[in-house]
Design an enzyme around this catalytic site. Structure first.
Site, mmCIF file in Angstrom:
data_model
loop_
_atom_site.group_PDB
_atom_site.id
_atom_site.type_symbol
_atom_site.label_atom_id
_atom_site.label_comp_id
_atom_site.label_asym_id
_atom_site.label_seq_id
_atom_site.Cartn_x
_atom_site.Cartn_y
_atom_site.Cartn_z
ATOM 1 N N ARG A 8 -29.109 11.660 10.995
ATOM 2 C CA ARG A 8 -30.391 12.323 11.288
ATOM 3 C C ARG A 8 -31.272 12.374 10.048
ATOM 4 O O ARG A 8 -32.460 12.080 10.095
ATOM 5 C CB ARG A 8 -30.153 13.750 11.786
ATOM 6 C CG ARG A 8 -29.802 13.839 13.250
ATOM 7 C CD ARG A 8 -29.364 15.241 13.614
ATOM 8 N NE ARG A 8 -30.418 16.229 13.388
ATOM 9 C CZ ARG A 8 -30.229 17.539 13.479
ATOM 10 N NH1 ARG A 8 -29.013 18.021 13.761
ATOM 11 N NH2 ARG A 8 -31.211 18.371 13.290
ATOM 12 N N CYS A 49 0.828 -1.213 0.000
ATOM 13 C CA CYS A 49 0.000 0.000 0.000
ATOM 14 C C CYS A 49 0.858 1.257 0.000
ATOM 15 O O CYS A 49 0.369 2.348 -0.307
ATOM 16 C CB CYS A 49 -0.894 0.057 1.230
ATOM 17 S SG CYS A 49 -1.446 -1.535 1.810
#
Lengths: 465, 465
Positions: free
Chosen positions: B455, B54
């Site tokens: 929410r 990586c």
């Protein structure tokens, strides 16, 4: 005295306190019920509404240029949404029997009663100001309100001295130490505790102290302030402890706050051991169907310890407001409780915690293992990988995560959210070792520091089986 | 052919593959069992062990100066811990009936059999290289191994051209685009998909494309590469698609990888639909008590969809290695599965995802609501508050979180961890709205962006009741 209790068929919601919890509640209730159904009257003692008190240190320090930036919603914006907002109006009495509140115009002194069908108490917190000589002298400043912040800035612009003493080394204290450093002051922090940041265990607080000393801040720990000696002009000139005097051109009080519940206490509403209002899950005051309370004036359930705590923090106040507004607007929402997450910084040092400290765990009879590990914010080979220390507590036998504390540089603080969610979910440290967290070299070592701590904690818990 | 199968009373563990999974397994097994009890032989085809693939884009881009920095543990360090590591030795056959593997010295060609009591297969992944004209021409480079990275760097130091074409716009592709930008190249990314980052939904991928275009990168989407035309010197000179040719002095292939399971397939071990080995929870190959497999050559259980996936990622490989090592060393550990978290960046753009995309959810028969919100990394008034877009999927009826995608600047990427833990815990978006996340103005708005999304998602789910 004028009484305004004649209102029509529509209900009236009265809100006491115009900051985060109160005005979020008002706004959310308004979203659910229009002005034809629900009249909303909100009383605020000060000049401002819906502002970020947490932002005051950054305004004082100069990161935020303008007071208005801290105001999320102005009085005019609230009024435009049909909220009858009365500034500079202090509620002085709750009459629960007759369902009304008495309010006084701060400027004129005129008083009147306003009746309510539903009541929201969001009176916030008041700063702890020990009764010591010189506490009210010019040059001594709290930083709880925008008015406080403005007064401090006025003092800073007037005085030429460059020595600031901050009393208290909690979140407000360390943030104000940064603010004063940024304004070019020589800063001394005088603190009663063994180490700064008493919301951490002392071994982690020590890391904060060492880092702050490295920034050139003079850290005085284990010191009880005995007075604030004043000069010939009556202004503060030093902070005195039992052992020494620390010269000060300005003194900032960051000693913390207590719930402002004098109205509630006088009305006989239920208060907890920390002096905060006690509510049920829907933020209704216990035993009172039509009264809600939220924000810095309530106690909340700590989901980890199972006990009540007082945690004055804007993020909770906003959540409470939403939940209260849902209830008062005829909807339904609940607040399950907190896990005690907090994050802060002093210059480039990030400080975070969630859950229980060692002494919290002991106090509620939990036995635990604690581990501390060192890691980095990014892969070790990636530029600007900065060191971080993670402390983790796990319960004996169950291995349940009890708490995490993190001290480090950039990228350290918000890692506490991993632990905050794991605590909420009741995860064990062994379960945490396989969490699928974001990994790439610029973002994390291949084992995120929180996972490294979890592995060590899990190993230690297994060894006790 | 030499056969080394005469070993004494102690068991022999043979490990195929010397990178993250294999050597973590070997190290963990060694921790649990000393050399008197367990002999460990590890075969690695290449020159290196335990390195961070990586990290290659950052080495190529110049952020990491030195290849050695990417090596977590050298062959010498492994050997010092009594692991018989054989580099440049390729395993060519598994003989499950007789419990032995045939290995070939890559340089000399010599072959020998080695018997095992326990076997670990950690053969990793191989890059996808479509069979197209010019694919093997000088100047065309993959970036899977350290050897690949070195070859690319050698090319870059030899050639004077400044035009780079990256084929593929997944994680490797966008990271290599950044690397080539940092080396001063004009970069074109040629991508088959509708938008870059196919691991995101296209609406979020569009944000990545727009940001990359803003960095001066030419983005070509919906383009199938038909060949890599070469010049008179035989070296690559362009990338050709059906519609156009993109001039290239160097071509970087970032097309992704497949499990390297040819040995396992030939031996009749169970493979999944993605071509990866199938294991049980303890990372044992299904049906084989004494064979483990981990890292990029296995499929893993996706905890959200309940299906198998192939996710080649160092952080999983390391976890697998730990679990395999525990099992092979006589202990016990399990890998519950993944939620599909990934984080990446292109210059200052951060990209993160966890859980299911819209099409993943549909594929497994889940119905959902999706919401997208805009917020900032810090309080809006705090300096360097940077915008971020959060997309969230929640299941109809249950409200269970299904997935999160985040695109933003500094502070955006690692916020995905909040969702990763919530997914693991099976939280609903409504439960998430009360998560006690770290808040202070330098770290977050008073409602963290993830909470804002939760929410909105919770509201939308309720509206469908």
């Amino acid at each position: 005295m004028n009484t305004s209790d004649a209102h029509g068929a529509r209900e009236r919601l009265v809100v006491i306190g115009g900051d985060a919890a109160g005005m979020s509640a008002a706004s959310q209730a308004r979203r659910l019920k229009g002005p034809d159904e629900l009249e909303i009257v909100a009383f605020e003692r000060g000049h401002f509404t819906s502002y970020s008190a947490c932002g005051i240190p950054y305004w004082v320090g100069g990161d935020v240029s303008d007071r208005e930036q801290l105001i999320a919603r102005t009085p005019e914006e609230h009024r435009a949404r049909d909220i009858d907002l009365r500034l500079r109006t202090e509620v002085t009495e709750l009459d629960l029997d007759r369902g009304r509140v008495r309010a006084r115009d701060v400027d004129s002194g005129a008083e009147s009663w306003t009746s309510y069908d539903k009541l929201v108490i969001a009176t916030g917190a008041r700063p702890i100001r020990p009764e010591l000589p010189g506490m009210d002298a010019p040059g001594v400043h709290g930083v709880q309100t925008l008015d406080d912040g403005q007064a401090l800035l006025d003092t800073l612009s007037r005085t030429s001295g460059r020595r600031a003493v901050v009393v208290g080394a909690g979140y407000i204290g360390v943030e104000m130490a940064e603010a004063m450093i940024r304004r070019g002051y020589e800063v001394t922090v005088v603190n009663r505790g063994e180490e700064p940041m008493a919301t951490l265990d002392p071994d982690m607080g020590r890391l904060v102290r060492e880092a702050m000393e490295g920034m050139g801040i003079t850290m005085v720990n284990g010191a009880e302030v005995t007075g604030l000696p004043t000069g010939d002009d009556g202004g503060v000139r030093a902070v005195a402890t039992e052992d020494a005097e620390y010269p000060a051109d300005v003194v900032v009080l960051g000693i913390g706050v207590r719930p402002e519940t004098s109205l509630a206490r006088a009305a006989g509403l239920p208060l907890g051991e920390h002096g905060g209002l006690l509510t049920d899950r829907s933020m209704r005051v216990r035993g009172h169907e039509n009264i809600w309370a939220g924000g810095d004036c309530v106690e909340v359930l700590d989901l980890v310890s199972g006990q009540q705590r007082h945690i004055p923090l804007g993020t909770h106040a906003n959540k409470h407001g939403q939940i209260i507004g849902a209830g008062a607007g005829g909807g339904y929402a609940t607040f399950p409780g907190v896990v005690g997450t907090a994050v802060s910084k002093v210059c480039d040092l990030e400080i975070a915690r969630t859950g229980l400290r060692e002494k919290d765990a002991r106090r509620v009879g939990l036995r635990f293992e604690a581990v501390t590990i060192e890691s980095t914010s990014r892969a070790g080979y990636y530029p600007n990988a900065s060191p971080m220390t993670v402390k983790m507590l796990a319960e004996l036998r169950t291995g349940r995560l009890l708490g995490v504390q993190i001290v480090g540089r950039e990228g350290a603080g918000k890692r506490v959210d991993i632990a905050a969610v794991a605590l909420t979910a009741g995860m064990t440290v062994d379960q945490m070792t396989s969490l699928d967290l974001g990994y790439a070299p610029p973002f994390s070592p291949v084992w995120d520091p929180v996972l490294v701590a979890a592995r060590k904690a899990a190993t230690k818990i297994r060894a006790t089986f």
